[in-house]
Scaffold this motif. Structure first.
Motif, mmCIF file in Angstrom:
data_model
loop_
_atom_site.group_PDB
_atom_site.id
_atom_site.type_symbol
_atom_site.label_atom_id
_atom_site.label_comp_id
_atom_site.label_asym_id
_atom_site.label_seq_id
_atom_site.Cartn_x
_atom_site.Cartn_y
_atom_site.Cartn_z
ATOM 1 N N MET B 77 0.978 -2.054 -1.754
ATOM 2 C CA MET B 77 0.815 -0.738 -0.518
ATOM 3 C C MET B 77 0.335 0.213 -1.291
ATOM 4 O O MET B 77 -0.648 0.861 -1.141
ATOM 5 C CB MET B 77 1.866 -0.558 0.531
ATOM 6 C CG MET B 77 2.297 -1.660 1.365
ATOM 7 S SD MET B 77 3.370 -1.049 2.583
ATOM 8 C CE MET B 77 4.754 -1.698 2.057
ATOM 9 N N THR B 87 -2.289 7.822 1.431
ATOM 10 C CA THR B 87 -0.730 7.785 0.911
ATOM 11 C C THR B 87 -0.101 6.765 1.047
ATOM 12 O O THR B 87 -0.467 5.905 1.842
ATOM 13 C CB THR B 87 0.089 9.051 1.522
ATOM 14 O OG1 THR B 87 0.247 8.602 2.908
ATOM 15 C CG2 THR B 87 -0.280 10.236 1.364
ATOM 16 N N PRO B 88 0.857 6.158 0.312
ATOM 17 C CA PRO B 88 1.488 5.021 0.343
ATOM 18 C C PRO B 88 2.339 4.981 1.756
ATOM 19 O O PRO B 88 2.411 3.997 2.351
ATOM 20 C CB PRO B 88 2.435 4.952 -0.701
ATOM 21 C CG PRO B 88 1.988 5.825 -1.870
ATOM 22 C CD PRO B 88 1.272 6.861 -1.309
ATOM 23 N N ALA B 89 2.857 5.843 2.186
ATOM 24 C CA ALA B 89 3.259 6.152 3.429
ATOM 25 C C ALA B 89 2.303 5.867 4.489
ATOM 26 O O ALA B 89 2.812 5.035 5.625
ATOM 27 C CB ALA B 89 3.996 7.677 3.833
ATOM 28 N N TYR B 90 1.367 6.125 4.446
ATOM 29 C CA TYR B 90 0.265 5.730 5.473
ATOM 30 C C TYR B 90 -0.035 4.522 5.715
ATOM 31 O O TYR B 90 0.025 3.981 6.587
ATOM 32 C CB TYR B 90 -1.289 6.353 5.162
ATOM 33 C CG TYR B 90 -2.227 6.530 6.338
ATOM 34 C CD1 TYR B 90 -2.033 7.423 7.145
ATOM 35 C CD2 TYR B 90 -2.983 5.481 6.218
ATOM 36 C CE1 TYR B 90 -3.114 7.433 8.264
ATOM 37 C CE2 TYR B 90 -3.773 5.231 7.521
ATOM 38 C CZ TYR B 90 -3.805 6.284 8.574
ATOM 39 O OH TYR B 90 -4.733 6.252 9.470
ATOM 40 N N HIS B 92 2.064 2.124 4.508
ATOM 41 C CA HIS B 92 3.410 1.494 5.281
ATOM 42 C C HIS B 92 3.514 1.563 6.773
ATOM 43 O O HIS B 92 3.674 0.708 7.275
ATOM 44 C CB HIS B 92 4.596 2.219 4.444
ATOM 45 C CG HIS B 92 5.820 2.277 5.111
ATOM 46 N ND1 HIS B 92 6.507 1.074 5.007
ATOM 47 C CD2 HIS B 92 6.511 2.951 5.599
ATOM 48 C CE1 HIS B 92 7.757 1.350 5.756
ATOM 49 N NE2 HIS B 92 7.743 2.570 6.204
ATOM 50 N N SER B 93 2.979 2.939 7.153
ATOM 51 C CA SER B 93 2.932 2.992 8.688
ATOM 52 C C SER B 93 1.980 1.659 9.297
ATOM 53 O O SER B 93 2.274 1.401 10.203
ATOM 54 C CB SER B 93 2.384 4.391 8.653
ATOM 55 O OG SER B 93 1.807 4.676 10.182
ATOM 56 N N VAL B 94 0.872 1.589 8.549
ATOM 57 C CA VAL B 94 -0.304 0.753 9.252
ATOM 58 C C VAL B 94 0.420 -0.702 8.944
ATOM 59 O O VAL B 94 0.586 -1.357 9.936
ATOM 60 C CB VAL B 94 -1.553 0.872 8.505
ATOM 61 C CG1 VAL B 94 -2.516 -0.320 9.257
ATOM 62 C CG2 VAL B 94 -1.855 2.221 8.928
#
Ligand SMILES: Cc1cc2nc3c(=O)[nH]c(=O)nc-3n(C[C@H](O)[C@H](O)[C@H](O)COP(=O)(O)O)c2cc1C
Ligand code: SF4
Ligand code: SF4
Ligand code: SF4
Ligand code: FES
Lengths: 532, 188, 430
Positions: B77, B87-90, B92-94
């Motif tokens: 990711m 961002t990695p968080a984005y 992760h969200s997807v």
């Protein structure tokens, strides 16, 4: 809410009340203008996107068969909106009920109790219980930043926090993970938020799902006092509310000012004051007698100091950029009386890294980590990197600078050392007279921010002992030598200051109000506008 | 991706990504990089050439991560985030929005049994039970030998051929509990 | 995975003519069957003319909403500098529906041809075909066909030397029913999470990447070539005025011959069940049918005379939806069936809207409890209330999709719910 510019106005009715708003408004904004607050969760006026996803702001619009989300619906001329129709009220009530389905209802231990938009609306709609017979989904809590906890069970997935980070802080590291009723707010696994503005997510959270760990269980919203103030953390001058309890500052919350900080503030500002109030306070006047500092009451102390000042001519001075305009004003007057040359007064400002909030760049944590450097400048004090060693054998006057960082031998050889301050540092203990003054939170006054905006703060705390605002002490001291009369009220101090200072003549106490007024805000013309 | 023919960019982002070749004992370790070899770069470039924004390549690249590693790991990711300016968080969200991305390695054979309405009417639950029984697993859990992960799945879009079972990237139609042992035998 | 023998060949007339023929999948095989002839014709037509022809044919969207296709195309703005897009919805995930899969696995070139013609009509430069992730077999077949179509010049910059061209990209999903909702699909492609967004703006104003976009279903687009080939009047010889043409019916559940059947619109539902599909097994009776997929209001045995047109099913209080009758015989517990359907929508809610996120899950929990034994009569009132509060209040209609079947089942099978609650188990199937 967008300030009304020159755009065209349309008129519509909200629950029968006619209002005129600019054509680019939404119905929820028009309603607010009509005095009707439509419940809302996902909408936040400071966050650009309007996903219209919580569906609690539904209203009825004549001619439309479905209820419409008022946060997203553009106004139209002649529109007739009903926020209080049966359908709209029922829909709202049901959203609350839906939200309570998985909500733990742990209000008695929730940090947001008393300022929770779920509790409020549930109360309004008379619905604190849900009919739910099923087991609630339990998700627990999680740390999302070194000082912020997330209680997933309380979260209503309004995505305000996510959108604040994405759109205002422009740091896309807080997201919704999963979907449906399994959705929750998350960072990348094992990575905490690390943004100088992240504390705002706690403020935008309409419920108690995001909590500052530092304040956890510290105080209930309803037993805190709230006082409008200015953040003293840097020269930006963000408008804040001081939340206090038992004469202590519990926390700072941003207060809306569209010219300065919008709905936001930085994390440095939040912590600086709460954490930074350490050190021994001055509580009573101390005057050196026979080598020792002796406590005295004010009239004796002022008499003793007045007497000593009688024989003095010249010397140097140090002021703190945390001192307010009014105190600086009287201090300058005192120095002039004593013949202290203008360039012999200096101030030093602690420096730090600058951080700008991308979605509202006027909010910048400035390098100058003090509220009133601009004021010190204005009153003719010279900005220095480090204070010049006072001339041996000459007098030294210090206003509110704690001298904590002064060299050990500082002011050892001063012929007379007058210290007006709130804290007793080792250097201050060398003074011949220590006059205890209040911190900004314990008094009223004004600061001038980096762009010349003069803003008022109000008294939030009782001072320790018999400490007084420096402007009060100084005006008293001047009055003793026949120079004016003692000033007991901040508004009067302000009035004298603006009368005597031509560059401040445009300012008006009423107009400064809670939003401030800039020094270049056009002389005379509108000066009376805010006088009420 | 080992196909003889060169992938046309139009279909480069659309390759089957649940393959026994990269699952179970063949799944790549958590930190297996995606784009540091020629094949990875080529895939990335081809996919990017089909969209006006980099972000739109997100699903195709997550698919690629799973095609290649058998699952979507955190380093994968992060790598994808880096390539797409996200961002990695984005990412992760997807990735967690969708049910087909394996957040951890699964068995060599990922067996997904449809129990949605049409299949349920035709005995989907019993087929699921039988698979669990035969493999000695619980839903979502991988058998000790690393061969099987069995789970329930929502409608697979083949309702006329109930019960429908998907094993990795293949559909088995008209499955009855009696056919389960035979299907498992065929797999190995 | 052969084409099931249960299909009745004589019902396959237009769309499904070549289903079951391996060679029809290949480019050569497709050309031999007259493939890409309609495209050649379209290339000589002005975009407007194509739109008009499709408008006149009365073709209605096959993705569930039944919106007239030509009218939808005409909503696209005048072509300016901004790109236009066509998004083909191949996410087929409505429980009961399995027609797009068949169309794509047997006649991939038919879809490609339809896509290119539609792209020309709306002046799109790029077509994205969004295929649900589970359809790996379809994806392999479609990929092969797309690659060949590029090679042969049916796709790309200058199609068949016409000076006009468009690209087509296959985009694969990853398990989310909501990616089939049109704005959800556009979000899925452009941003990742398939979260529907509020309309307006409609996709024709601001769609994929913020540019004008038309979303059409696989079956809709696959119907376009024959309409161009033969003309609007030809197409209108089948079906009714408001529901012209033929339609693939996905028949599943308790049937002797479940499967896909292409039928002229209008055949009575009971004939589809009994004549086309051979009725229910073992001589049992039909108890209920979801006529248009699991999101359409349930019909009881006495309501099966209705005509299977858009208007006929709507008069019957239900909807044509995806034309996917799910047939339930006497052995079916309605509570269990409804629980299973509700569970699906709860699982697939994107979670943005409160009513949908919490409501679908809540309804499911109540139904689970009733099914298990432990229901109370008040639960039925609660269910009705929840239905009312989930109707017409959310961003997309997923929340309504659970209300339609649930509310109608409460209306029509109330005695079964009550008996189930009273006895803590299903008595109807005993
Ligand atoms: C929750 C939901 C799921 C949907 N799923 C699909 C789908 O899988 N396939 C599809 O073609 N349309 C689906 N639709 C309908 C689409 O939103 C859209 O109306 C359709 O793709 C338009 O194409 P058409 O006009 O050719 O029918 C869905 C709609 C909703 C509300
Ligand atoms: S944590 Fe608070 S602000 Fe964030 S989505 Fe949940 S309820 Fe909204
Ligand atoms: S930017 Fe400065 S004034 Fe504003 S909150 Fe931060 S420290 Fe305080
Ligand atoms: S109705 Fe449900 S699926 Fe549709 S947008 Fe709202 S939450 Fe998502
Ligand atoms: S219900 Fe099983 S494939 Fe659709």
């Amino acid at each position: 809410m967008p300030e009304e510019e020159n755009s065209d106005l349309v008129s519509l009715t909200i629950d029968g009340v006619e209002v005129q708003v600019s054509e680019d408004s939404t119905v929820i904004e028009a309603a607010e203008k009509a005095g009707v607050v439509v419940p809302h969760y996902c909408y936040h006026p400071g966050i650009p996107t309007r996903p219209a996803q919580c569906r609690v702001c539904l209203v009825e619009v004549e001619g439309q068969d479905k209820l419409q989300p008022s946060c997203k619906l553009p106004v139209q001329d002649g529109m007739e909106v009903h926020t209080d129709s049966d359908d709209a009220e029922l829909a709202r009530k049901s959203v609350i009920e839906f939200l309570l389905v998985n909500h733990p209802l742990d209000c008695p231990i929730c940090d947001a109790a008393g300022q929770c938009m779920l509790q409020d609306y549930a109360f309004e709609t008379g619905q604190l219980q849900s009919r739910l017979n099923e087991e609630k989904l339990v998700m627990g809590r999680d740390r999302i930043a070194d000082d912020i906890l997330y209680f997933a069970d309380r979260c209503i997935i309004c995505t305000r926090c996510v959108r604040f980070m994405r759109e205002v802080a422009q740091d896309d590291s807080l997201v919704v993970a999963q979907r449906g009723d399994r959705a929750y707010i998350d960072t990348f696994p094992d990575e905490d938020l690390d943004n100088p503005f992240q504390g705002n997510i706690v403020d935008v959270c309409p419920v108690g799902a995001l909590v500052h760990e530092d304040y956890l269980f510290k105080a209930r919203a309803w037993d805190m006092d709230k006082t409008p103030s200015i953040c003293p953390g840097c020269s930006n001058g963000c408008n804040v509310t001081l939340d206090t309890k038992e004469n202590q500052i519990v926390r700072l919350k941003p207060r809306y000012n569209g010219e300065v900080n919008s709905y936001w503030m930085c994390d440095y500002g939040r912590k600086h004051l709460v954490m930074g109030n350490r050190g021994v306070r001055t509580e009573v006047p101390l005057v050196r007698q026979g080598g020792e500092l002796e406590p005295m009451d004010w009239s004796d102390a002022l008499a003793a100091v007045g007497e000593r000042l009688g024989g003095i001519e010249g010397g140097s001075a140090v002021v703190s950029p945390d001192a307010c305009n009014e105190s600086l004003h009287y201090f300058r007057r005192l120095l002039d009386t004593l013949g202290v040359p203008a360039d012999a007064g200096s101030y030093r400002v602690e420096q730090g890294e600058e951080h700008t909030l991308p979605g509202f760049p006027k909010l910048t944590l400035r390098e100058d980590r003090a509220a009133n450097g601009t004021g010190a400048d204005l009153f003719g004090f010279r900005r220095v990197e480090s204070w010049p060693e006072p001339e041996p054998g000459a007098p030294l006057f210090v206003l509110q600078e704690t001298l904590r960082e002064a060299p050990e031998s500082y002011a050892e050889d001063a012929s007379f050392f007058l210290y007006l301050g709130s804290h007793l540092s080792p250097a201050a203990r060398r003074a011949d007279a220590v006059l205890p003054v209040t911190t900004f939170a314990e008094m009223a006054g004004t600061f001038t921010n980096h762009e010349g905006r003069v803003q008022r703060f109000q008294k939030a705390l009782q001072p320790p002992g018999i400490a007084r605002p420096a402007w009060m002490v100084l005006s008293g001291l001047l009055a003793r030598s026949g120079d004016g009369s003692p000033v007991l009220d901040a508004a009067d101090a302000f009035g004298e200051m603006t009368d005597e200072r031509p560059e401040m003549a445009v300012l008006n106490w009423g107009r400064v109000g809670l939003k401030g007024q800039t020094l270049d805000s056009g002389a005379g013309a509108e000066a009376g506008a805010g006088a009420r | 991706m080992s196909d003889e023919v060169e992938l046309h960019p139009a279909v480069a982002g659309a390759q089957p990504y649940m393959r026994a070749e990269t699952q179970g004992e063949n799944s790549a370790p958590e930190d297996a990089p995606l784009f540091d070899d020629g094949a990875g770069r080529e895939r990335l470039e081809k996919v990017l050439s089909r969209y006006p924004t980099r972000r739109a390549a997100l699903l195709p690249l997550l698919n690629y991560a799973q095609e290649r590693n058998g699952w979507v790991s955190r380093p994968a990711m992060k790598e994808i985030a880096g390539e797409l300016d996200l961002t990695p968080a984005y990412v992760h969200s997807v990735a967690t929005f969708y049910t087909m991305y394996n957040q951890r390695p699964v068995g060599k054979y990922l067996i997904q049994v449809c129990t949605n309405i049409s299949c349920d009417l035709c005995g989907g639950e019993e087929v699921l039970e039988r698979f669990l029984e035969e493999t000695g697993t619980r839903p979502g859990e991988t058998s000790e030998d690393g061969l099987y992960t069995v789970m329930e799945v929502e409608c697979l879009g083949a309702c006329g051929f109930a019960t429908v079972v998907q094993v990795n990237d293949e559909y088995y139609e008209d499955v009855t509990p009696e056919r389960v042992p035979e299907i498992l035998d065929e797999l190995d | 995975m052969a084409f099931p023998e249960t299909h009745e060949r004589e019902t396959r007339t237009l769309l499904s003519r070549h289903m079951g023929e391996e060679e029809a999948r290949t480019l050569d095989g497709w050309r031999e069957r007259g493939g890409y002839g309609a495209l050649e014709k379209a290339l000589e037509m002005e975009p407007d003319e194509i739109v008009t022809t499709v408008k006149e044919s009365g073709l209605r969207g096959r993705g569930g909403a039944g919106f007239p296709t030509g009218v939808k195309w005409s909503f696209m703005p005048e072509k300016g500098d901004d790109p236009h897009y066509l998004a083909c919805n191949a996410d087929e995930s409505e429980p009961g529906a399995f027609k797009d899969r068949e169309l794509m696995r047997w006649t991939p070139h038919l879809l490609i041809e339809g896509c290119v013609i539609a792209a020309r009509a709306i002046q799109a430069e790029h077509v994205y075909v969004y295929v649900r992730g589970e359809f790996f077999e379809v994806i392999r077949i479609l990929n092969r066909a797309v690659t060949d179509a590029y090679e042969a010049g049916y796709l790309g910059e200058d199609i068949l030397g016409s000076g006009w061209g468009c690209d087509l990209t296959v985009h694969v999903g990853a398990g989310a029913y909501i990616a089939g909702e049109e704005t959800g699909m556009l979000s899925s492609i452009a941003d990742g999470r398939a979260e529907p967004r509020i309309k307006p703006p409609f996709p024709a104003q601001s769609g994929l990447f913020g540019d004008p976009t038309t979303v059409n279903n696989v079956e809709t687009l696959s119907s376009v070539p024959m309409i161009l080939d033969n003309g609007a009047d030809w197409y209108r010889q089948w079906g009714s005025d408001d529901s012209p043409g033929t339609k693939l019916w996905c028949c599943s559940g308790h049937l002797n011959r479940p499967g896909n059947y292409e039928l002229e619109l209008g055949m009575p539902l009971k004939d589809i069940i009994h004549d086309v599909c051979g009725g229910v097994p073992e001589g049992r009776q039909v108890r209920a049918v979801f006529p248009g997929g699991s999101s359409t209001p349930i019909l009881s045995r006495d309501e099966l005379d209705c005509e299977t047109t858009y208007e006929g099913l709507s008069e019957a209080g239900s909807a044509l939806g995806t034309a996917s009758p799910i047939v339930m015989d006497e052995s079916t517990c309605i509570v269990r069936a409804m629980r299973r359907v509700a569970h699906f929508y709860a699982h697939e809610s994107c979670g943005q809207c409160v009513q949908c996120r919490e409501g679908t899950a809540w309804v499911t929990k109540i139904l689970e409890r009733i099914e298990r034994g432990g229901g109370e009569m008040e639960d039925l009132d609660t269910l009705y209330d929840l239905c009312e509060q989930m109707t017409g209040k959310t961003i997309c209609v997923l929340a309504d999709s659970v209300v339609f079947p649930l509310e109608s089942s409460l209306d029509k099978f109330r005695d079964e719910y009550e008996a189930h609650i009273k006895h803590d188990r299903c008595t109807a199937t005993a």
